[in-house]
Design a protein around this motif. Structure first.
Motif, PDB file in Angstrom:
ATOM      1  N   LEU A   1     -46.439  10.191   9.579  1.00  0.00           N
ATOM      2  CA  LEU A   1     -45.355  10.203  10.401  1.00  0.00           C
ATOM      3  C   LEU A   1     -45.021  11.571  10.757  1.00  0.00           C
ATOM      4  CD1 LEU A   1     -43.444   8.067  11.245  1.00  0.00           C
ATOM      5  CD2 LEU A   1     -41.967   8.583   9.111  1.00  0.00           C
TER       6      LEU A   1
ATOM      7  N   GLY B   1     -36.069   5.452  11.058  1.00  0.00           N
ATOM      8  CA  GLY B   1     -36.907   6.382  10.651  1.00  0.00           C
ATOM      9  C   GLY B   1     -37.706   5.884   9.514  1.00  0.00           C
TER      10      GLY B   1
ATOM     11  N   MET C   1     -41.511   4.416   9.034  1.00  0.00           N
ATOM     12  CA  MET C   1     -42.339   5.003   7.947  1.00  0.00           C
ATOM     13  C   MET C   1     -42.959   4.072   7.226  1.00  0.00           C
ATOM     14  SD  MET C   1     -41.663   7.218   4.829  1.00  0.00           S
ATOM     15  CE  MET C   1     -40.702   6.017   3.822  1.00  0.00           C
TER      16      MET C   1
ATOM     17  N   VAL D   1     -40.015  12.422   6.923  1.00  0.00           N
ATOM     18  CA  VAL D   1     -41.543  12.544   7.643  1.00  0.00           C
ATOM     19  C   VAL D   1     -42.531  13.321   7.015  1.00  0.00           C
ATOM     20  CG1 VAL D   1     -40.471  11.827   9.884  1.00  0.00           C
ATOM     21  CG2 VAL D   1     -40.847  14.448   9.117  1.00  0.00           C
TER      22      VAL D   1
END
Ligand code: TYD
Ligand code: MG
Length: 455
Positions: A91, A196, A200, A232
């Motif tokens: 990511l 996010g 992920m 990330v």
């Protein structure tokens, strides 16, 4: 009794507070950010779906499988910053000011990856299909495996991923996608964080290399991508001056390689092109024999970069002298001018000083100190330094010139570009290795000014 609690959350750093007001954390660094009300009742549990049960196992028996497999993006400058290519299931967050070229870069990368690695899905919440098509056509014919969708609902994106089974997913930008289950607006901290986390899970679970675009706002009302940085694998920043063509991609966090690596690009008519020889690029228009111009050999990660520092020191008019700095740290330059005044005896209190790093480049490391000092001294005395000279060295408050790392790499780059002489810290010269240049060690600023400018 479960009651809906409201929290106030800073939209810049994610700090949560029980009462509204300004964020104490951000106020400390100079930006006053309002805490915004956020309802968190529905938030929990949404992102947790789909996580498989885990089982500890001896680390020596773990097989790497497909993870850690890399494909080249087709752009050597990007591969370098990523640590050697795009890693399966990773990511990557690419941050940068609006308009700097993030979408252009990712569209170009998508085209190449679609040919090399398999299907690529480009999700844009900012531009329509027509707009992206126009831009893509400007870059040349598009490969068959490059898919585009204009979508902001993350659940719809997940459905598209399930249908297309891409190897690479691009989300442009993380601030525009949202989960309908959350009450807060797209771009708020909780949306950015939950989206996010969902992405992920998707990336790791299905081995899809995912790139997220994040806008960095100055005094942001929108959530900065900083809340994503811990989540990330890799964080890259795309930087540059609006009025210069060059752009730098800088690694700030990387679980698959070293950080501080940079990739250099030039923005042109047909998108971004790689700059393989950035030093040559930055030095292209250097004036020969001009006072106040000094070339420093700086090091960005493992990469040497030669840049030209220019200083203009001229008698000040009335009142406080002016100090203007572009491309270097303002406070650092003031400090170095003070060193020059106190340790060498130049009366700079009566002089205006302007410092600029040519070509819109930036120097951040202390190894450029001696170059900054010498540029100012050269301009003050109105005497040029020899044109084939590079300068390296950190300067301390006592006027001493301190050792720098990676001297050999810096000098090699200078030699490759045709420089024949170098001034370096005396203390860096202890290894009696042979240098490709005519190298001179100096111990103090005073000595450097005497040797080079004969003052
Ligand atoms: P863009 O990728 O849209 O920026 P971001 O996604 O970071 O907001 O880039 C926009 C700028 O790039 C715009 O000012 C125009 C410029 N540009 C070029 O100069 N040449 C090109 O070929 C393209 C596609 C864009
Ligand atoms: Mg964009």
């Amino acid at each position: 009794m479960a009651r809906e609690r409201s929290t106030y959350r800073c939209q810049e750093c994610g700090l949560a507070a029980a009462k509204p007001g300004t964020c104490p954390d951000c106020a400390r660094v100079g930006t006053y950010v309002q805490l915004v009300e956020e309802r968190v009742a529905l938030a929990r549990g949404v992102a947790r779906a789909g996580v498989t049960s885990s089982r500890p196992q001896p680390i020596r028996e773990i097989s790497v499988g497909d993870g850690g497999h890399r494909v080249s993006s087709g752009m050597a400058e990007l591969d370098r910053v990523l640590g050697g290519g795009v890693v399966t299931g990773s990511l990557v967050l690419i941050g940068g000011d609006p308009g700097i070229g993030k979408s252009t870069l990712l569209l170009q990368v998508s085209r190449m990856l679609a040919e090399r690695a398999g299907p690529v899905l480009y999700v844009s919440g900012e531009e329509s299909a027509g707009q992206v098509k126009l831009r893509a056509d400007r870059l040349g014919p598009s490969p068959v495996d490059l898919y585009f969708v204009a979508e902001t609902d993350l659940q719809a994106v997940e459905a598209h991923v399930a249908a297309i089974q891409p190897r690479i997913l691009i989300v442009d930008s993380i601030q525009t996608v949202y989960l309908p289950g959350l009450e807060s607006a797209p771009g708020s901290v909780s949306q950015v964080r939950e989206c996010g986390a969902r992405l992920m899970t998707l990336a790791k679970g299905q081995g899809i290399a995912t790139f997220l675009v994040g806008h960095v706002t100055k005094e942001g009302a929108i959530a900065g991508p900083r809340v994503l940085e811990h989540l990330v694998d890799t964080v890259l920043y795309f930087e540059g001056e609006q009025h210069h063509a060059y752009r730098v991609l800088r690694g700030v966090k990387n679980r698959f390689g070293s950080t501080n690596e940079i990739g250099v690009f030039e923005m042109g008519e047909r998108g971004l092109t790689e700059v393989r020889n950035p030093s040559g690029f930055f030095l292209a228009e250097r004036p020969k024999g001009a006072a106040g111009s000094v070339v420093v050999a700086s090091l960005e990660g493992t990469r040497p970069l030669l840049v030209e520092i220019q200083a203009l020191v001229a008698p000040a008019g009335f009142g406080t002298p002016r100090r203007t700095v572009l491309g270097a740290d303002y406070n650092r330059v003031c400090l170095l001018l003070a060193v020059l005044e106190k340790r060498v005896g130049f009366p700079l209190q009566s002089q205006d000083a302007f410092v600029n790093v040519a070509g819109g480049a930036r120097v951040a490391e202390p190894a450029a100190d001696l170059g900054l000092v010498l540029a100012a001294a050269s301009s003050y005395l109105d005497r040029p330094l020899r044109g084939d000279l590079v300068v390296v060295g950190e300067v301390g408050l006592a006027g001493e010139v301190r050792a720098v790392t990676g001297l050999e790499t810096r000098l090699k780059e200078a030699a490759a570009l045709g420089f024949t002489a170098a001034v370096v810290p005396q203390s860096s010269l202890t290894d009696r290795g042979s240098h490709p240049l005519d190298v001179q060690g100096v111990g103090s600023v005073d000595e450097a000014v005497k040797v080079l400018l004969g003052s």
